[in-house]
Enzyme design. Structure first.
Site, PDB file in Angstrom:
ATOM      1  N   HIS A 148      71.547  29.335  41.319  1.00 51.63           N
ATOM      2  CA  HIS A 148      71.827  29.458  39.883  1.00 51.63           C
ATOM      3  C   HIS A 148      71.713  30.901  39.400  1.00 51.63           C
ATOM      4  O   HIS A 148      72.527  31.348  38.580  1.00 51.63           O
ATOM      5  CB  HIS A 148      70.894  28.542  39.091  1.00 51.63           C
ATOM      6  CG  HIS A 148      71.199  27.091  39.281  1.00 51.63           C
ATOM      7  ND1 HIS A 148      72.406  26.535  38.923  1.00 51.63           N
ATOM      8  CD2 HIS A 148      70.482  26.080  39.818  1.00 51.63           C
ATOM      9  CE1 HIS A 148      72.414  25.246  39.217  1.00 51.63           C
ATOM     10  NE2 HIS A 148      71.256  24.950  39.773  1.00 51.63           N
TER      11      HIS A 148
ATOM     12  N   TYR B 101      62.129   9.640  42.456  1.00 48.52           N
ATOM     13  CA  TYR B 101      62.586  10.195  43.738  1.00 48.52           C
ATOM     14  C   TYR B 101      61.384  10.430  44.651  1.00 48.52           C
ATOM     15  O   TYR B 101      61.364   9.996  45.810  1.00 48.52           O
ATOM     16  CB  TYR B 101      63.343  11.510  43.520  1.00 48.52           C
ATOM     17  CG  TYR B 101      63.499  12.321  44.783  1.00 48.52           C
ATOM     18  CD1 TYR B 101      64.407  11.936  45.768  1.00 48.52           C
ATOM     19  CD2 TYR B 101      62.731  13.460  45.016  1.00 48.52           C
ATOM     20  CE1 TYR B 101      64.541  12.661  46.945  1.00 48.52           C
ATOM     21  CE2 TYR B 101      62.860  14.189  46.185  1.00 48.52           C
ATOM     22  CZ  TYR B 101      63.762  13.788  47.140  1.00 48.52           C
ATOM     23  OH  TYR B 101      63.883  14.501  48.309  1.00 48.52           O
TER      24      TYR B 101
ATOM     25  N   TYR C 268      56.564  18.864  36.168  1.00 50.00           N
ATOM     26  CA  TYR C 268      57.094  20.045  36.856  1.00 50.00           C
ATOM     27  C   TYR C 268      56.061  20.557  37.845  1.00 50.00           C
ATOM     28  O   TYR C 268      54.877  20.671  37.518  1.00 50.00           O
ATOM     29  CB  TYR C 268      57.408  21.122  35.810  1.00 50.00           C
ATOM     30  CG  TYR C 268      58.119  22.333  36.344  1.00 50.00           C
ATOM     31  CD1 TYR C 268      59.483  22.296  36.605  1.00 50.00           C
ATOM     32  CD2 TYR C 268      57.432  23.520  36.583  1.00 50.00           C
ATOM     33  CE1 TYR C 268      60.149  23.411  37.089  1.00 50.00           C
ATOM     34  CE2 TYR C 268      58.085  24.636  37.064  1.00 50.00           C
ATOM     35  CZ  TYR C 268      59.442  24.581  37.308  1.00 50.00           C
ATOM     36  OH  TYR C 268      60.101  25.685  37.783  1.00 50.00           O
TER      37      TYR C 268
ATOM     38  N   GLU D 176      69.130  12.595  56.902  1.00 49.61           N
ATOM     39  CA  GLU D 176      69.026  13.552  55.793  1.00 49.61           C
ATOM     40  C   GLU D 176      69.600  12.976  54.502  1.00 49.61           C
ATOM     41  O   GLU D 176      69.449  13.568  53.439  1.00 49.61           O
ATOM     42  CB  GLU D 176      69.780  14.847  56.132  1.00 49.61           C
ATOM     43  CG  GLU D 176      69.405  15.483  57.459  1.00 49.61           C
ATOM     44  CD  GLU D 176      67.947  15.885  57.539  1.00 49.61           C
ATOM     45  OE1 GLU D 176      67.382  16.295  56.505  1.00 49.61           O
ATOM     46  OE2 GLU D 176      67.361  15.778  58.631  1.00 49.61           O
ATOM     47  N   GLY D 177      70.300  11.853  54.605  1.00 49.12           N
ATOM     48  CA  GLY D 177      70.986  11.286  53.442  1.00 49.12           C
ATOM     49  C   GLY D 177      70.014  10.670  52.454  1.00 49.12           C
ATOM     50  O   GLY D 177      69.102   9.943  52.827  1.00 49.12           O
TER      51      GLY D 177
ATOM     52  N   CYS E 151      53.799  28.984  31.796  1.00 47.42           N
ATOM     53  CA  CYS E 151      53.362  27.644  31.377  1.00 47.42           C
ATOM     54  C   CYS E 151      52.254  27.225  32.339  1.00 47.42           C
ATOM     55  O   CYS E 151      52.212  27.693  33.480  1.00 47.42           O
ATOM     56  CB  CYS E 151      54.530  26.661  31.439  1.00 47.42           C
ATOM     57  SG  CYS E 151      54.166  25.060  30.705  1.00 47.42           S
TER      58      CYS E 151
ATOM     59  N   GLU F 196      59.614  31.068  30.936  1.00 47.26           N
ATOM     60  CA  GLU F 196      58.401  31.747  30.486  1.00 47.26           C
ATOM     61  C   GLU F 196      57.194  31.065  31.137  1.00 47.26           C
ATOM     62  O   GLU F 196      57.310  29.983  31.706  1.00 47.26           O
ATOM     63  CB  GLU F 196      58.285  31.632  28.955  1.00 47.26           C
ATOM     64  CG  GLU F 196      59.302  32.472  28.203  1.00 47.26           C
ATOM     65  CD  GLU F 196      59.249  32.227  26.698  1.00 47.26           C
ATOM     66  OE1 GLU F 196      58.566  31.259  26.273  1.00 47.26           O
ATOM     67  OE2 GLU F 196      59.901  32.986  25.967  1.00 47.26           O
TER      68      GLU F 196
ATOM     69  N   LYS G  45      75.480  20.468  44.632  1.00 47.04           N
ATOM     70  CA  LYS G  45      74.305  19.801  44.062  1.00 47.04           C
ATOM     71  C   LYS G  45      74.153  20.024  42.560  1.00 47.04           C
ATOM     72  O   LYS G  45      73.285  19.432  41.931  1.00 47.04           O
ATOM     73  CB  LYS G  45      73.033  20.253  44.788  1.00 47.04           C
ATOM     74  CG  LYS G  45      72.978  19.774  46.230  1.00 47.04           C
ATOM     75  CD  LYS G  45      71.707  20.195  46.931  1.00 47.04           C
ATOM     76  CE  LYS G  45      70.496  19.494  46.363  1.00 47.04           C
ATOM     77  NZ  LYS G  45      69.281  19.766  47.149  1.00 47.04           N
TER      78      LYS G  45
END
Length: 318
Positions: free
Chosen positions: A191, A144, A282, A79-80, A208, A206, A182
């Protein structure tokens, strides 16, 4: 011994917790505790040993059989990783995510040790459909995602020659307990909870890319469900391959915010401008194709956002 790399991290520590719940305490955690705050993820767990990730890699590369661990290594859950999609140091990412994974992979297949590793839905990039485990659908948007894609491709190339279990799991949007370290990479649920606890309104982007306010959709999967998939494969060693690990449902961020508001009984969603630096980088929509995972016999249900976030809020605000 059961080895869990990234065992002090988010998914790794939850995996150790589930192993403990099954009576397994012969677990070795491999991690990098340079960020000392991660130790809290291990405090309530029972493990047999801890080893720094660099020492472990050096011993793996040297062919060490880890005789101090009774019976050697039974399985590696890998998992690292550096999981920051905002990290652009490609040399660092490739060393930590790609080269390290190759070292563990070869060690395991040479000794026929089951190797179950974390891939990522980041390999799919910005597509809005066909989240299918096939290279032709992979086009990552960041280094990543590329490091994960490249390792998947490496594993696929070796698969025909392998006699032991190798499983890659493409994690979709994982959320749940033990992710507090994290920072900005923690889940939206984390968050939003922090915002509401500070007396603020939960904030979403908003609209997008044709999505309404708060309407960007992700396949959100609760961390407990991710761990169950990992453990199921270990108990079913006849299955190898690369599999999606999502729920098969896309739900809007709005649903996450509503579940947070419901727990706290306060707050109203506030919409903020979509950041320029994320435009084109994104994922506005993700939804795992579950055909392959269901096809090998995995039949457990996955929590909805409402169910999973309710559980998570109870844990975070305990």
């Amino acid at each position: 011994m059961i080895v869990v790399t990234g065992g002090a991290g988010f998914i790794g520590s939850n995996l150790v917790k589930q192993l403990n719940a099954q009576g397994r305490t012969d677990v070795v955690v491999i991690d990098d505790l340079t960020d000392g705050t991660k130790f809290v993820n291990l405090v309530d767990l029972t493990i047999a040993d801890y080893m720094d990730k660099d020492e472990f890699q050096a011993r793996i590369v040297s062919g060490d059989e880890f005789e101090e661990w009774d019976g050697g290594i039974e399985v590696i859950f890998h998992e690292g990783a550096c999981s920051a999609t905002t990290e652009w140091n490609g040399k660092f990412i490739m060393e930590v995510n790609y080269e390290y994974s190759k070292d563990l992979f070869h060690y395991c297949i040479e000794r026929e040790i089951p190797f179950i590793y974390a891939s990522s839905a980041a390999t799919y990039g910005g597509r809005n459909d066909n989240f299918i485990e096939d290279p032709k659908f992979e086009q990552p948007l960041n280094v990543y995602g590329y490091s994960k894609q490249l390792f998947d491709q490496y594993v696929r190339r070796w698969m025909p020659e392998i006699n032991s279990q190798v499983v890659g799991l493409k994690y979709f949007n994982v959320y749940g307990p033990r992710e507090q370290h994290k920072g900005s990479m923690a889940s939206v649920a984390f968050h939003l909870n922090t915002q509401v606890k500070k007396g603020e309104n939960p904030k979403l982007f908003e609209g997008c890319d044709g999505f309404p306010n708060g309407g960007q959709m992700r396949d959100f999967i609760y961390v407990d469900d991710v761990c169950k998939v990992n453990l199921w494969f270990w108990l079913n060693p006849q299955h190898s391959g690369i599999f999606n690990c999502g729920t098969g449902r896309a739900e809007p961020f709005q649903n996450v915010a509503e579940a947070v508001i419901k727990h706290h009984q306060k707050g109203a969603i506030e919409y903020i401008p979509f950041p320029d630096h994320l435009k084109g980088r994104y994922q506005s929509f993700t939804q795992a194709d579950m055909t392959k995972l269901r096809g090998v016999g995995y039949d457990a249900e996955f929590k909805t956002v409402a169910e999973g976030v309710a559980d998570y809020m109870a844990w975070l605000n305990r």
